[in-house]
Design a protein around this motif. Sequence first.
Motif, PDB file in Angstrom:
ATOM      1  N   GLU A 135       0.817  -1.214   0.000  1.00  0.00           N
ATOM      2  CA  GLU A 135       0.000   0.000   0.000  1.00  0.00           C
ATOM      3  C   GLU A 135       0.856   1.272   0.000  1.00  0.00           C
ATOM      4  OE1 GLU A 135      -3.507   2.029  -0.283  1.00  0.00           O
ATOM      5  OE2 GLU A 135      -3.255  -0.134  -0.379  1.00  0.00           O
ATOM      6  N   TYR A 159       1.826  -6.280   4.090  1.00  0.00           N
ATOM      7  CA  TYR A 159       1.405  -4.914   4.402  1.00  0.00           C
ATOM      8  C   TYR A 159       2.025  -4.514   5.728  1.00  0.00           C
ATOM      9  CZ  TYR A 159      -2.083  -5.736   0.781  1.00  0.00           C
ATOM     10  OH  TYR A 159      -2.694  -6.035  -0.412  1.00  0.00           O
ATOM     11  N   GLY A 166      -5.762  -2.411   0.817  1.00  0.00           N
ATOM     12  CA  GLY A 166      -5.279  -3.144  -0.335  1.00  0.00           C
ATOM     13  C   GLY A 166      -6.272  -4.169  -0.823  1.00  0.00           C
TER      14      GLY A 166
END
Length: 80
Positions: free
Chosen positions: A48, A66, A75
């Motif tokens: 992200e 992430y 995401g």
Amino acid sequence: MKYLLVLAVLMVAFWIWRNNRIGPREAPPPAPKAPALRKPTQMVACLECGTHLPQGEAVMGPHGAYCSAEHRQLGEDRAA
């Protein structure tokens, strides 16, 4: 004045005699061993925001790693 000179010579002689009389000094104690170094960890980038972080701290999602649960949710929402 000559008494001061005699006193200084006696003090130096006593100091030399005292240092030689002690003998060899003890060796300093060995330095503590450094802690074992940890092996490097794999670094991954957040899908992200692109922040790099250790793989062990990453939040894994179906599309990859992430940096937080919030970014994982963002995401996943974009991918759906």
